[in-house]
Design a protein around this motif. Structure first.
Motif, mmCIF file in Angstrom:
data_model
loop_
_atom_site.group_PDB
_atom_site.id
_atom_site.type_symbol
_atom_site.label_atom_id
_atom_site.label_comp_id
_atom_site.label_asym_id
_atom_site.label_seq_id
_atom_site.Cartn_x
_atom_site.Cartn_y
_atom_site.Cartn_z
ATOM 1 N N GLU A 1 26.791 30.391 22.041
ATOM 2 C CA GLU A 1 28.595 30.670 22.197
ATOM 3 C C GLU A 1 28.765 31.311 21.245
ATOM 4 O OE1 GLU A 1 30.217 27.095 23.367
ATOM 5 O OE2 GLU A 1 31.510 28.779 24.859
ATOM 6 N N ARG A 2 29.469 32.354 21.880
ATOM 7 C CA ARG A 2 30.866 32.662 21.123
ATOM 8 C C ARG A 2 32.199 33.493 21.536
ATOM 9 N NH1 ARG A 2 32.611 36.659 25.086
ATOM 10 N NH2 ARG A 2 30.726 37.274 26.069
ATOM 11 N N TYR A 3 32.647 33.744 21.180
ATOM 12 C CA TYR A 3 33.956 34.460 21.518
ATOM 13 C C TYR A 3 34.710 35.551 22.300
ATOM 14 C CZ TYR A 3 39.290 34.183 21.434
ATOM 15 O OH TYR A 3 40.509 34.921 22.261
ATOM 16 N N GLY A 4 34.993 35.930 23.120
ATOM 17 C CA GLY A 4 35.552 37.618 22.947
ATOM 18 C C GLY A 4 36.912 37.831 24.198
ATOM 19 N N MET A 5 37.047 38.860 24.246
ATOM 20 C CA MET A 5 38.335 39.093 24.930
ATOM 21 C C MET A 5 38.331 40.176 25.545
ATOM 22 S SD MET A 5 41.935 37.668 24.651
ATOM 23 C CE MET A 5 42.902 38.078 26.028
ATOM 24 N N THR A 6 37.959 40.336 26.690
ATOM 25 C CA THR A 6 38.338 42.260 27.368
ATOM 26 C C THR A 6 39.618 43.138 25.813
ATOM 27 O OG1 THR A 6 38.255 42.126 29.399
ATOM 28 C CG2 THR A 6 38.855 44.153 28.366
ATOM 29 N N LYS B 1 40.308 30.971 34.871
ATOM 30 C CA LYS B 1 38.731 31.761 34.540
ATOM 31 C C LYS B 1 37.588 30.943 35.007
ATOM 32 C CE LYS B 1 37.585 34.462 31.582
ATOM 33 N NZ LYS B 1 36.620 35.870 30.668
ATOM 34 N N SER C 1 32.182 33.710 28.132
ATOM 35 C CA SER C 1 33.309 34.598 28.695
ATOM 36 C C SER C 1 34.113 33.447 29.494
ATOM 37 C CB SER C 1 32.254 35.327 29.776
ATOM 38 O OG SER C 1 31.787 36.290 29.306
ATOM 39 N N ALA C 2 33.485 31.096 28.868
ATOM 40 C CA ALA C 2 34.059 30.985 29.522
ATOM 41 C C ALA C 2 33.274 29.734 28.543
ATOM 42 C CB ALA C 2 34.242 30.984 31.183
ATOM 43 N N ALA C 3 34.197 28.056 28.618
ATOM 44 C CA ALA C 3 33.894 27.495 27.965
ATOM 45 C C ALA C 3 32.248 27.180 28.391
ATOM 46 C CB ALA C 3 35.188 25.890 28.338
ATOM 47 N N LYS D 1 38.401 36.825 34.656
ATOM 48 C CA LYS D 1 40.038 36.288 34.295
ATOM 49 C C LYS D 1 40.202 36.667 35.483
ATOM 50 C CE LYS D 1 42.399 36.752 30.962
ATOM 51 N NZ LYS D 1 42.838 37.499 29.510
ATOM 52 N N THR E 1 41.852 44.206 33.443
ATOM 53 C CA THR E 1 42.112 42.715 33.306
ATOM 54 C C THR E 1 43.295 41.913 33.758
ATOM 55 O OG1 THR E 1 41.476 41.160 31.270
ATOM 56 C CG2 THR E 1 43.315 42.922 30.220
ATOM 57 N N ASP F 1 44.905 32.465 23.614
ATOM 58 C CA ASP F 1 43.997 31.345 22.781
ATOM 59 C C ASP F 1 44.412 30.160 22.568
ATOM 60 O OD1 ASP F 1 41.990 31.627 25.870
ATOM 61 O OD2 ASP F 1 41.327 33.552 24.261
ATOM 62 N N VAL G 1 32.953 27.542 19.141
ATOM 63 C CA VAL G 1 32.065 29.118 18.932
ATOM 64 C C VAL G 1 32.053 29.784 17.566
ATOM 65 C CG1 VAL G 1 33.903 29.375 20.882
ATOM 66 C CG2 VAL G 1 35.205 29.657 19.246
HETATM 67 P P1 AMP Z 1 39.214 38.623 29.549
HETATM 68 O O1 AMP Z 1 40.306 38.446 29.459
HETATM 69 O O2 AMP Z 1 37.929 39.201 30.508
HETATM 70 O O3 AMP Z 1 38.031 39.208 28.699
HETATM 71 O O4 AMP Z 1 38.579 37.097 29.362
HETATM 72 C C1 AMP Z 1 39.263 36.962 27.743
HETATM 73 C C2 AMP Z 1 38.971 35.326 28.085
HETATM 74 O O5 AMP Z 1 37.500 33.945 27.973
HETATM 75 C C3 AMP Z 1 39.519 34.646 26.492
HETATM 76 O O6 AMP Z 1 41.116 34.650 26.313
HETATM 77 C C4 AMP Z 1 39.088 33.397 26.239
HETATM 78 O O7 AMP Z 1 39.547 32.280 26.945
HETATM 79 C C5 AMP Z 1 37.560 32.924 27.504
HETATM 80 N N1 AMP Z 1 37.047 33.122 26.490
HETATM 81 C C6 AMP Z 1 35.785 34.016 26.580
HETATM 82 N N2 AMP Z 1 34.463 33.423 25.832
HETATM 83 C C7 AMP Z 1 35.032 32.074 25.464
HETATM 84 C C8 AMP Z 1 34.642 31.101 25.361
HETATM 85 N N3 AMP Z 1 32.951 31.084 24.617
HETATM 86 N N4 AMP Z 1 35.271 29.740 25.971
HETATM 87 C C9 AMP Z 1 36.010 29.504 25.896
HETATM 88 N N5 AMP Z 1 36.604 30.710 26.662
HETATM 89 C C10 AMP Z 1 36.326 32.066 26.628
#
Ligand code: AMP
Ligand code: MCA
Length: 512
Positions: free
Chosen positions: A293-298, A396, A272-274, A401, A148, A375, A317
């Motif tokens: 919509e959900r929020y995550g990260m690697t 993003k 993965s993005a807004a 990313k 990442t 974030d 989210v």
């Molecule tokens: P990555 O590091 O490739 O796993 O991407 C994770 C990043 O994607 C997070 O730290 C956020 O900044 C962004 N992200 C993931 N989901 C969302 C979401 N629903 N809305 C906005 N940003 C998101």
């Protein structure tokens, strides 16, 4: 689990769970060779999404190895970086990529083997690998390294254990109601968590069927959604935007068929993005689905999600997933006061083990089990809303990313470039567009096309700048430091800030 259930329908075949079990056992047997256990040796693999991808991934795990997925779109330089950084013992690839992968493997001191060789190993050379010959894999062992980009110049390897992956998937199965009768349509790349964990991993964990397209193709996705057979779909906002454009361009009869089929799905998700509110609303008009919509990260898998049942609030989210602790902290690291924005921190069994061979970065990111996401969010009426990031250097683009610092380092190697600054500029298609402002060397010239051609040999396609400004001097502050918001303003003449979920983002810490 019934071995005759269909596990994967993909360009390389239709496999039952029994087929997958047997194929992954063969892969494990071949990789293990004369040793009992790979003992967490890294196995990098470049296999297109499909049955064979799943067999190799699971075969690596069953042999006791650590799976390191490579990006299909990556140029050799990026592949080599990952193979070297992970100190891979093996590089697995299709015969067609031998010319690219074999020299990389040799240069990095790894062995190259084709997927064909792994899959037929038991059949031709025996002895047949039995389940009881394979090592016992404890939950605390390392399972996967996903690379990442971040606030360091080169990508970091995010190490997850089997327990981490199990916990990440279990949370999603519970929250999103996965069942064996589900049929997922998977169009995402399989070198990132969205495709690996939310897609393939969740579907296979419940013995559902995972239908895989070779790559995203809007017409093909609509064909499959129109069939009414797909129950779950997950994608990034750029993909929904393209699907909407394709629906808009279709004939009235085709539109009606597409909408009717899509309505029969039980769950459609975005992340993965807004997700821009307009995209959510238009998708609802077309399909009747309010995207979850959900929020995550690697580093953590998924942390926050809108509900499966109940109100999904546009621009939000949601709330923590089962087993995940989430909090907001201020700049001193203390919990933020109610209603005050803060940096998101996440704790729980899904949180990664470490950055591969980067003890210092690991220490900086994790404290008392809490992971600093970088974030910024706020809680409003019980749900989280993302506001932006603490670092301007994280971009993003289309759900990928990318690190501004990594791209700047690469661009500085260009013979015409004296100095450069890379920023993410708000873009309706990609969310953010990688944009480069450059100071040229005396008498040098540079066009965007020239820069893109040059960069494509060095960087993954989504890291290649999509906009270029040649400037006499980059905007700097009194200390001589480049002022990134002013660089962004060079591309966005209105000077407005990047917006998140359709709202103006407030000033963030470190945003200068
Ligand atoms: P990555 O590091 O490739 O796993 O991407 C994770 C990043 O994607 C997070 O730290 C956020 O900044 C962004 N992200 C993931 N989901 C969302 C979401 N629903 N809305 C906005 N940003 C998101
Ligand atoms: C392709 N291109 C891109 C991108 N993708 N440029 C910028 N950003 C991108 N994301 C380039 C291509 O190389 C090509 O360049 C040009 O743009 C147009 O290509 P096209 O064929 O139209 O694009 P595509 O190949 O169809 O890809 C678009 C895509 C793809 C399907 C949206 O970007 C994608 O799969 N995104 C999903 C990423 C993802 O899975 N992220 C999850 C990370 P040229 O014209 O020069 O050839 S995991 C994560 O974030 C966390 C855990 C989470 O929360 O999920």
């Amino acid at each position: 689990m019934s071995v005759s259930r269909i596990a994967i329908v993909a360009p390389d075949g239709t496999w039952t769970y029994g087929d997958l079990e047997e194929a992954s056992r063969r892969v494990a047997g071949a990789l293990r060779g004369e040793t009992d256990d790979l003992n967490q040796a890294r196995v990098a693999f470049l296999v297109p999404p499909g049955c064979r991808y799943a067999a190799v991934q699971r075969g690596i795990w069953r042999a006791g190895g650590v799976a390191v997925p490579l990006g299909l779109s990556h140029p050799p330089a990026e592949l080599e970086y990952v193979v070297r950084d992970s100190a891979a013992a093996w590089v697995v690839g299709e015969a067609a990529s031998r010319d690219v992968l074999a020299p990389i493997a040799t240069a990095a001191g790894a062995r190259f083997v084709t997927t064909d060789d792994l899959l037929r190993a038991d059949l031709t050379v025996g002895p047949y690998t039995r389940e009881r010959d394979l090592p016992h894999i404890g939950p605390t062992r390392r399972a996967m390294i996903v690379y990442t980009s971040g606030t360091t110049a080169r990508p970091k390897g995010v190490v997850t254990t089997h327990a981490n992956l199990g916990a990440q998937i279990a949370a999603l199965v519970e929250a999103w109601g996965w069942t064996p009768t589900d049929r997922l349509l998977l169009v995402l790349p399989l070198h990132h968590v969205h495709g690996i964990v939310n897609g393939l991993g969740s579907a296979l964990a419940v013995s559902a069927t995972c239908e895989i397209l070779p790559a995203f193709d809007a017409e093909r996705v609509w064909e499959r959604l129109a069939s009414g057979e797909i129950t779950v779909f997950t994608a990034v906002p750029t993909i929904y935007r393209r699907l909407i454009a394709s629906w808009d361009a279709a004939s009235p009869a085709l539109r009606a068929a597409r909408s009717a089929g899509a309505r029969r799905a039980r769950l459609m998700m975005s992340g993965s993005a807004a997700l821009p509110v307009q995209t959510l609303e238009r998708w609802r008009e077309i399909t009747g689905h309010t995207l979850l919509e959900r929020y995550g990260m690697t580093e953590i898998g998924m942390a926050l999600s809108n509900p499966l049942h109940g109100e999904r609030r546009p621009g939000f989210v949601g709330t923590p997933l089962p087993g995940v602790d989430v909090r907001l902290v201020d700049e001193s690291g203390a919990p933020a006061a109610d209603g005050v924005p803060g940096e998101l921190e996440v704790r729980g069994p899904g949180v990664f083990l470490e950055y591969w061979q980067r003890a210092e970065e690991t220490r900086a990111a994790l404290h008392d089990g809490w992971f600093r996401t970088g974030d910024v969010a706020v809680i409003e009426r019980g749900a989280y809303r993302l506001l932006g990031r603490t670092s301007v250097d994280i971009i993003k683009s289309g759900g990928f990313k990318v690190s501004a610092l990594e791209i700047e380092e690469a661009l500085r190697q260009h013979p015409a470039i004296a100095e450069c600054a890379v920023v993410g500029v708000g873009d309706p298609e990609w969310g953010e567009r990688v944009s480069a402002a450059v100071e040229l060397r005396p008498r040098a010239t540079l066009t965007l096309d020239e820069l893109r051609r040059w960069a494509q040999a060095r960087l993954a396609p989504y890291k290649v700048p999509g906009a270029l400004q040649v400037v006499p001097a980059l905007p700097r502050n009194a200390m001589g430091k480049v002022v990134k918001p002013e660089v962004a303003a060079l591309f966005d003449r209105s000077g407005s800030r990047r917006s998140i979920a359709g709202a103006e983002a407030p000033a963030l810490q470190g945003d200068s």
